[in-house]
Design a protein around this motif. Structure first.
Motif, mmCIF file in Angstrom:
data_model
loop_
_atom_site.group_PDB
_atom_site.id
_atom_site.type_symbol
_atom_site.label_atom_id
_atom_site.label_comp_id
_atom_site.label_asym_id
_atom_site.label_seq_id
_atom_site.Cartn_x
_atom_site.Cartn_y
_atom_site.Cartn_z
ATOM 1 N N UNK A 154 49.554 48.758 49.362
ATOM 2 C CA UNK A 154 49.159 47.872 48.263
ATOM 3 C C UNK A 154 50.383 47.217 47.645
ATOM 4 N N UNK B 42 47.539 40.168 36.240
ATOM 5 C CA UNK B 42 46.075 40.191 36.287
ATOM 6 C C UNK B 42 45.598 41.163 37.359
ATOM 7 N N UNK B 43 46.262 41.082 38.507
ATOM 8 C CA UNK B 43 45.909 42.000 39.584
ATOM 9 C C UNK B 43 45.991 43.449 39.101
ATOM 10 N N UNK C 20 40.060 50.988 39.137
ATOM 11 C CA UNK C 20 39.743 51.356 40.507
ATOM 12 C C UNK C 20 40.821 52.271 41.082
ATOM 13 N N UNK C 21 42.049 51.967 40.780
ATOM 14 C CA UNK C 21 43.137 52.806 41.287
ATOM 15 C C UNK C 21 42.969 54.233 40.778
ATOM 16 N N UNK D 268 54.647 40.860 48.596
ATOM 17 C CA UNK D 268 54.693 39.685 49.471
ATOM 18 C C UNK D 268 53.937 38.523 48.855
ATOM 19 N N UNK D 269 52.746 38.792 48.384
ATOM 20 C CA UNK D 269 51.952 37.720 47.785
ATOM 21 C C UNK D 269 52.678 37.137 46.584
ATOM 22 N N UNK E 163 43.354 44.367 36.450
ATOM 23 C CA UNK E 163 42.004 44.502 36.980
ATOM 24 C C UNK E 163 41.878 45.691 37.915
ATOM 25 N N UNK E 164 42.998 46.100 38.513
ATOM 26 C CA UNK E 164 42.934 47.189 39.488
ATOM 27 C C UNK E 164 43.028 48.574 38.881
ATOM 28 N N UNK F 123 53.350 46.777 48.874
ATOM 29 C CA UNK F 123 54.024 45.850 49.789
ATOM 30 C C UNK F 123 53.299 44.506 49.813
ATOM 31 N N UNK F 124 51.978 44.564 49.942
ATOM 32 C CA UNK F 124 51.235 43.309 49.998
ATOM 33 C C UNK F 124 51.315 42.552 48.676
ATOM 34 N N UNK F 125 51.299 43.283 47.609
ATOM 35 C CA UNK F 125 51.395 42.622 46.309
ATOM 36 C C UNK F 125 52.754 41.944 46.182
ATOM 37 N N UNK G 131 49.645 36.128 37.917
ATOM 38 C CA UNK G 131 48.764 36.646 38.932
ATOM 39 C C UNK G 131 48.967 38.148 39.094
ATOM 40 N N UNK H 178 55.361 34.782 47.698
ATOM 41 C CA UNK H 178 54.772 33.508 48.112
ATOM 42 C C UNK H 178 54.400 32.656 46.906
ATOM 43 N N UNK I 168 51.077 50.482 38.199
ATOM 44 C CA UNK I 168 50.171 50.531 39.339
ATOM 45 C C UNK I 168 50.603 51.612 40.320
#
Lengths: 891, 109
Positions: A26, A52-53, A60-61, A32-33, A56-57, A28-30, A49, A36, A14
Motif C-alpha cells: 500500500x 484524503x486517501x 478500513x485499515x 508512486x501515485x 478515508x482509509x 509503495x503504491x501510494x 490527494x 506521479x 497509515x
C-alpha cells in the motif's frame, strides 16, 4: 521522478494502522501515485490527494487489522466486521457526546471548571510531593546513601561529628563503600568576592575530597579537588555551583582554570557543578550556596570539634541496621583504645529519609486535602450530571425502545463524562503548571527539593489517571440511573413522582451531604492549622523584630592582632550609629532562628554526671547587641566598652541557663567554665530567645564579648531605627563603605523577614491548605445550591398547590431553607465526626492548639451553616415567588 | 464456498482484475477503479479487498516486474473459482433487475 515526499505524518499514521501484510504494498503504491501527481499537478494537489486517501482509509485499515474471521463472508454483509463495529460505536459515541455538549455549552463549561479545580489541586500537590517523597534523590543510586549523625537527636553540635571520626570510620568500617562529609557550620565563614561589579559576600561549603564522588555527581566543567588542595593549608581551590556560575559569570566555561579573589586570596576555579545537583536544595534548603571548597580531614580540623555532617555509601547488600551495628562496633573499639576521647558515636539513617522526613506528615496532609477537593468536585459534578440526566430520560428511553442495549447507553454516558473529565483535566494541568512554576521559583520557603518541582511526565500520567477515574466515577451513577428501565412511563410523561425520581433525589441529597461532610473536615483541619500558625507567630520571640534590620558584614582586611580586629568593628558600630535616624547598633556572630553550635558550660565548683553536663548556644556579640535586639535584661548589666581583652572575662546568660547552672541562686558574680582554663564571670541575665525555631524552646544561651572571645568569623550587624528600610539602606551602606570600600554591603534583611523565613514552611502548607479549604467550601455550597435549585423546580406544581391552598411565601421559603439546613446539618454532623478522627492524625503539625479544639469545630460549623443557608436562600426565594396558576398549569 | 455471492466492492475489484489481464498490478487496479467508479476509492481498500479475495481463493498472486520496468510488484489474476463467483453475482443481479423499469433517471416513477 520528483523529489517531493508525501506528507510524513499522514504516511506514518497509515503505516501504523495497516496490517503488516499489506503495509509495504500500500505504501509503495501510494508513494508512486503521489510522485506521479506531483509531476502532473504539483505538490499541493498531490498532498491533498494523499491526505484524503489516508483519512478515508483509516477505518478500513484498522478494521483489516482486527479482522479475525477471514473466511466468513456472507452476501449481504460488507467486508467490514467486528473491528468496524467497535470503531463505529466509539466514533458514534464521541460524536453524540460532542453534540450533547454543544447543546448544553454552559453546563459543560461550568462542569469542566469544577473538574479543572479538582484535578489542578491534585496534580499540583502530586508535583510538589514528587521530588520530595516519591522520586529518589537526584544522586547516583540514592537508596544506598546513608546519613550518619553523631546522635539521633539534639542541636547542631549533637548531630555533627569530628573529622577524626570520619578518618577512623573510613579505616575500620566493613559496611561502607565510601564515606564523606561536609562542613555543617559553613555559614560561620563568608568569602568576600571582589570581581567586576559590586563586592559580594559569598557562601562556600567545605567538603571532603571525595564528597562529589560518593554522591555520584561529576562536575559539568573542570574537575574535582585533588590531594594538594584537600590538605591543611592546601592550595586554594573552588568548585562553583551552577546557579552562581550562571548568575555571576554568565555561564562562561572559560572561567574554569582562572583565579578569583576570595577574601583577598587568589583561588583557582577548578570546576562547575551541573544544574542537576543543587546542594542547597538538597542539604540546606533556603540557604544560598555559591561554591564548594576543600575541607581537610586532618588533626587541625579535628580540633575544631563537631563540624561534619557525614554521608556514606553503603556496600551492596548491606542494610542500614547492619551498618548501624558496624558503627557501634567501631565506636566501642575506639572508646576502648582511648577512653578519654570525646565525641564518639554514630547514628545511621537513610539519606532520603533524613532530607525529606520532616515534611512527610505535611505532605500527606496536603495530599489528603487535594484528594478531598477532588472528591467534592466529583460529587458535585455527579449531582449535576444526575440532574441533567433526569432531563434526558426521555431521550434515552426512546433510544432504548429503538433497540439500544443498556450497555450501549451506559457506554454513551460514560463517554460523555470521560470527555468532560479529560477537558477538565486539560484545564487542571494548566492550573497545576502555573502553581508549580510559582512554587519552584520561590526561594523564600525552606522546604527541600522545591526547585525541582514541575509538572513532568509522571505528574501528567497521574493527571490522566485521576481524570479517567473521575470520568468513570462521575458517569457511572447517572448512567445506571438513566438506563434503569420504565421506558413506557417515561415516554408517556407519566413517570413523574415515580420511585425512580425518589431514588435519584435520595442519591443527589446523599451526595450533597457527603460534600458538606468532606468540606467540613477540610475546613476544620485548615482551621486548626491556621490557629497553630497564629500561635506560632504569637510566640514571644524574646527579641523585637519590628524596626530592626540586619546586615551581613565581613572584611577581607587582615589584622595584626585580635584587638585591631575588634577595634575595626567597633569603628563600624560607631560610624553606623552616627547615621541620622539610627537608634542602636549591635554585632553578633549568629542571629536567632538560624543554625547554631553548642558548647559545654559548667558552673564553677560543680561536678556533673557523665553525659549530664549542660550545653549552651554561644553567641559572640559586640557592645549594644542585646539592646539593639531589645532582648530584655533581667538582672545585672550589659556589656560595656571597657570589657576588653585586658579585663576580667565576662559572660551574660539567659534565664534558662541561670536556672540550670545555679538553681535558686543569684547567678550574678558566679563563675562559669568552658573549654579553656579561665573562668567567665556572669554579669547579666537576659530573657530567653527562640534561637532554633519559633516552635521549640530556647535552651541555654550565653553571650560572650567579641573583645574577649576570638572564636568568630563573620558578623551580622543589627541596626535598630525608626526609619523605613528604603531610607535606611543607603546611608548605612555609605557608612560601611566609608570604612572599607571592599566590604560587601548588599546582604541585608529586616528582622521581620528573618522571622518570616523561619515560619515559611508552615505558612506555605497553610496557604495551600487554605486554598483547598476555600475551594471545598465553594464547591460544597455550589452543590447545595444546585440540588436545592433543582428540587425546587421539580416541585413547582406541589408548591403551587400549597400556595393556592393558602400557604404564604415566607412559609414556602422557610420550608426550603429548613430542607437546606437539614442537609447541611447532617453533613456537618458527619463531618464533625470525621474531623475528630482526622484531626488526631495531624497532631504533629499542630502547635498551641488541641486537635479537639472546640472553638475551631464550632467556628467551622457556623461558617458552613451560613454558607449553606446562603446557598439555599436563592432557590427558596424562587420557590416563594412561584405563581400558583403557572405552576398548576404544568401539572 | 460454493454458494457465495460477492459484495459490491469485491465485484468491481474482481472485474478490474479481469479487465487489466496481464497488467493487473495493485496500483493499476486502483487507477482503473478510480477511473470508473462513482464513489471514492482508496488504495488501502483495494489491497484489503484483494487480500480477502486471495484468502477466498478468488484471485492468485505472483511477483513480477511490470513491462515498463521498475520494482517487482504483486500481479493479480482471477482464478476459476473467482470467475465462477463473478458469474453467480451477475446472475443474481440480473434476476432482481428482471422486469424492473428505472427510466428517465428518477426511481419509482
Amino acid at each position: 521522478m520528483s523529489e517531493s515526499r508525501p506528507p510524513a505524518r499522514s504516511r506514518a499514521l497509515l503505516a501504523r494502522l495497516l496490517p503488516a501484510a499489506l503495509r509495504a504494498d500500500v505504501l509503495a503504491d501510494m508513494d508512486d501515485t503521489h510522485s506521479d501527481l506531483v509531476a502532473r499537478h504539483g505538490d499541493t494537489e498531490a498532498n491533498r490527494w494523499y491526505r484524503t486517501q489516508v483519512r478515508t482509509s483509516l477505518r478500513m485499515a484498522l478494521a483489516a487489522r482486527f479482522d479475525r474471521f477471514p473466511g466468513r463472508v456472507s452476501g449481504n454483509r460488507t467486508f467490514l466486521r467486528r473491528g468496524d463495529d467497535l470503531m463505529t460505536g466509539l466514533v458514534q459515541d464521541v460524536r453524540y457526546a460532542l453534540r450533547a455538549i454543544r447543546r448544553d455549552l454552559g453546563f459543560f463549561t461550568f462542569a469542566t471548571m469544577i473538574i479543572g479545580l479538582g484535578v489542578g489541586a491534585s496534580t499540583a500537590v502530586f508535583s510538589i510531593m514528587s521530588p520530595l517523597m516519591l522520586r529518589p534523590l537526584p544522586l547516583e543510586v540514592p537508596d544506598r546513601l546513608a546519613w550518619i549523625a553523631l546522635n539521633r537527636t539534639g542541636g547542631m553540635s549533637s548531630v555533627t561529628s569530628r573529622t577524626s571520626n570520619l578518618r577512623d570510620f573510613r579505616e575500620m568500617n566493613r559496611s561502607f563503600e565510601s564515606m564523606t562529609g561536609y562542613d555543617a557550620f559553613f555559614d560561620y565563614n563568608s568569602y568576600n568576592f571582589v570581581g567586576d561589579g559590586e563586592p559580594e559576600r559569598l557562601v562556600g561549603v567545605g567538603v571532603a575530597r571525595n564528597f562529589l564522588e560518593v554522591l555520584g555527581v561529576a562536575p559539568m566543567h573542570g574537575r574535582n579537588f585533588v590531594e594538594e588542595e584537600s590538605v591543611w593549608q592546601g592550595r586554594p581551590a573552588a568548585i562553583l555551583t551552577n546557579a552562581f556560575w550562571v548568575r555571576r559569570f554568565a555561564a562562561d566555561p572559560a572561567i574554569v582554570g582562572t583565579s578569583i579573589s576570595l577574601n583577598d586570596t587568589p583561588t583557582e576555579v577548578i570546576g562547575v557543578l551541573p544544574a542537576s545537583f543543587d546542594f542547597s536544595s538538597t542539604f540546606t534548603p533556603g540557604a544560598r550556596i555559591d561554591f564548594l571548597l576543600p575541607f581537610p580531614i586532618a588533626d587541625e580540623t579535628d580540633r575544631w570539634g563537631n563540624t561534619l555532617s557525614m554521608i556514606a555509601r553503603l556496600r551492596v547488600g548491606v542494610s542500614i541496621e547492619s551498618a548501624q551495628a558496624d558503627i557501634d562496633r567501631m565506636v566501642e573499639q575506639l572508646k576502648e583504645a582511648d577512653p578519654v576521647r570525646w565525641g564518639l558515636g554514630g547514628a545511621v539513617t537513610a539519606l532520603q529519609g533524613q532530607i525529606t522526613g520532616g515534611f512527610r506528615s505535611a505532605m500527606v496532609v496536603l495530599a489528603a486535602a487535594a484528594g478531598a477537593v477532588m472528591l467534592i468536585a466529583c460529587a458535585n459534578l455527579s449531582n449535576l450530571l444526575l440532574a441533567r440526566s433526569v432531563k434526558r430520560r426521555k431521550e434515552f428511553a426512546v433510544r432504548s425502545v429503538l433497540g439500544a442495549k443498556r450497555t450501549r447507553l451506559v457506554r454513551q454516558l460514560l463517554t460523555e463524562s470521560l470527555l468532560l473529565a479529560l477537558c477538565g483535566a486539560a484545564i487542571g494541568v494548566g492550573i497545576a503548571v502555573a502553581a508549580t512554576r510559582a512554587v519552584a521559583a520561590t526561594t523564600a520557603v525552606s522546604i527541600p527539593m522545591l526547585t525541582a518541582v514541575s509538572v513532568d511526565l509522571s505528574a501528567l500520567t497521574f493527571t490522566l489517571a485521576v481524570a479517567v477515574g473521575a470520568g468513570l466515577l462521575l458517569g457511572i451513577v447517572p448512567a445506571l440511573q438513566i438506563s434503569a428501565g420504565h421506558e413506557g412511563a417515561v415516554i408517556n410523561d407519566t413517570a413523574r413522582g415515580s420511585s425512580e425520581s425518589r431514588n435519584s433525589k435520595r442519591a443527589r441529597e446523599g451526595l450533597v451531604v457527603a460534600e458538606v461532610a468532606l468540606a467540613c473536615v477540610l475546613l476544620v483541619c485548615g482551621g486548626l492549622l491556621l490557629r497553630s500558625f497564629v500561635a506560632v507567630l504569637d510566640v514571644d520571640l524574646g527579641f523585637q523584630p519590628v524596626g530592626a534590620m540586619s546586615w551581613s558584614i565581613d572584611t577581607a582586611r587582615s589584622f595584626e592582632s585580635s584587638e585591631e580586629r575588634v577595634a575595626f568593628y567597633n569603628e563600624v558600630i560607631a560610624r553606623v550609629s552616627d547615621v541620622p535616624g539610627v537608634d542602636v547598633v549591635g554585632l553578633t556572630d549568629t542571629l536567632p532562628l538560624g543554625r547554631n553550635r553548642e558548647w559545654g558550660i559548667w558552673a564553677e565548683g560543680v561536678t556533673y554526671e557523665e553525659g549530664q553536663s549542660p550545653l549552651a548556644f554561644p553567641r559572640m556579640v559586640g557592645v549594644g547587641y542585646l539592646e539593639s535586639m531589645r532582648i530584655p535584661l533581667l538582672r545585672g548589666r550589659h556589656f560595656r566598652a571597657d570589657d576588653t581583652s585586658e579585663t576580667h572575662n565576662v559572660v551574660i546568660i539567659n534565664e534558662s541557663a541561670a536556672a540550670r547552672l545555679w538553681p535558686g541562686l543569684d547567678p550574678i558574680g558566679q563563675n562559669a567554665l568552658m573549654t579553656g582554663e579561665e573562668p567567665w564571670q556572669v554579669i547579666g541575665v537576659v530573657a530567653d530567645v527562640h534561637h532554633q525555631s519559633l516552635e521549640e524552646g530556647s535552651g541555654l544561651e550565653m553571650y560572650l564579648p567579641i573583645a574577649q572571645h576570638g572564636d568568630w568569623g563573620t558578623l551580622d550587624m543589627v541596626v535598630r531605627s525608626s526609619l523605613p528600610q528604603a531610607a535606611l539602606v543607603g546611608p548605612v551602606r555609605a557608612a560601611l563603605r566609608s570604612l572599607d570600600p571592599s566590604m560587601p554591603t548588599t546582604e541585608y534583611q529586616t528582622l521581620d523577614a528573618l522571622v518570616d523565613r523561619s515560619v515559611s514552611p508552615r505558612r506555605f502548607i497553610l496557604l495551600l491548605l487554605s486554598a483547598f479549604g476555600g475551594a471545598a467550601l465553594l464547591l460544597a455550597s455550589l452543590g447545595i445550591y444546585a440540588v436545592l435549585s433543582y428540587s425546587v423546580s421539580q416541585r413547582a406544581p406541589e408548591i403551587g398547590i400549597r400556595m393556592a391552598l393558602g400557604e404564604s411565601a415566607s412559609q414556602v421559603q422557610r420550608r426550603v431553607v429548613s430542607r437546606t439546613m437539614t442537609l447541611a446539618g447532617t453533613g456537618i454532623a458527619l463531618g464533625g465526626v470525621g474531623s475528630f478522627v482526622v484531626a488526631r492524625l495531624i497532631r504533629p503539625l499542630l502547635y498551641g492548639v488541641a486537635p479537639t479544639d472546640a472553638l475551631t469545630f464550632a467556628g467551622m460549623a457556623v461558617v458552613l451553616l451560613l454558607v449553606s443557608g446562603l446557598a439555599g436562600y436563592m432557590p427558596a426565594r424562587r420557590a416563594s415567588r412561584t405563581d400558583p396558576m403557572t405552576a398548576l398549569r404544568s401539572v | 464456498m460454493g454458494r457465495q455471492v460477492l459484495g459490491e466492492f469485491e465485484q468491481i475489484v474482481l472485474l478490474s482484475v479481469v479487465r487489466l489481464a496481464d497488467a493487473a498490478f495493485g496500483r493499476a487496479i486502483y487507477e482503473e477503479l478510480a477511473r470508473l467508479s462513482i464513489t471514492q476509492v482508496t488504495i488501502t481498500a483495494v489491497y484489503v479487498t484483494l487480500s480477502r479475495l486471495e484468502k477466498k481463493d478468488f484471485v492468485s498472486v505472483q511477483l513480477a516486474a511490470p513491462a515498463s520496468g521498475g520494482r517487482r510488484q504483486k500481479l493479480f489474476a482471477i482464478t476459476p473459482s473467482g470467475l465462477a463467483a463473478l458469474q453467480r453475482s451477475r446472475e443474481q443481479l440480473a434476476r432482481f433487475w428482471a422486469g424492473v423499469e428505472v427510466g428517465g433517471g428518477r426511481a419509482g416513477q
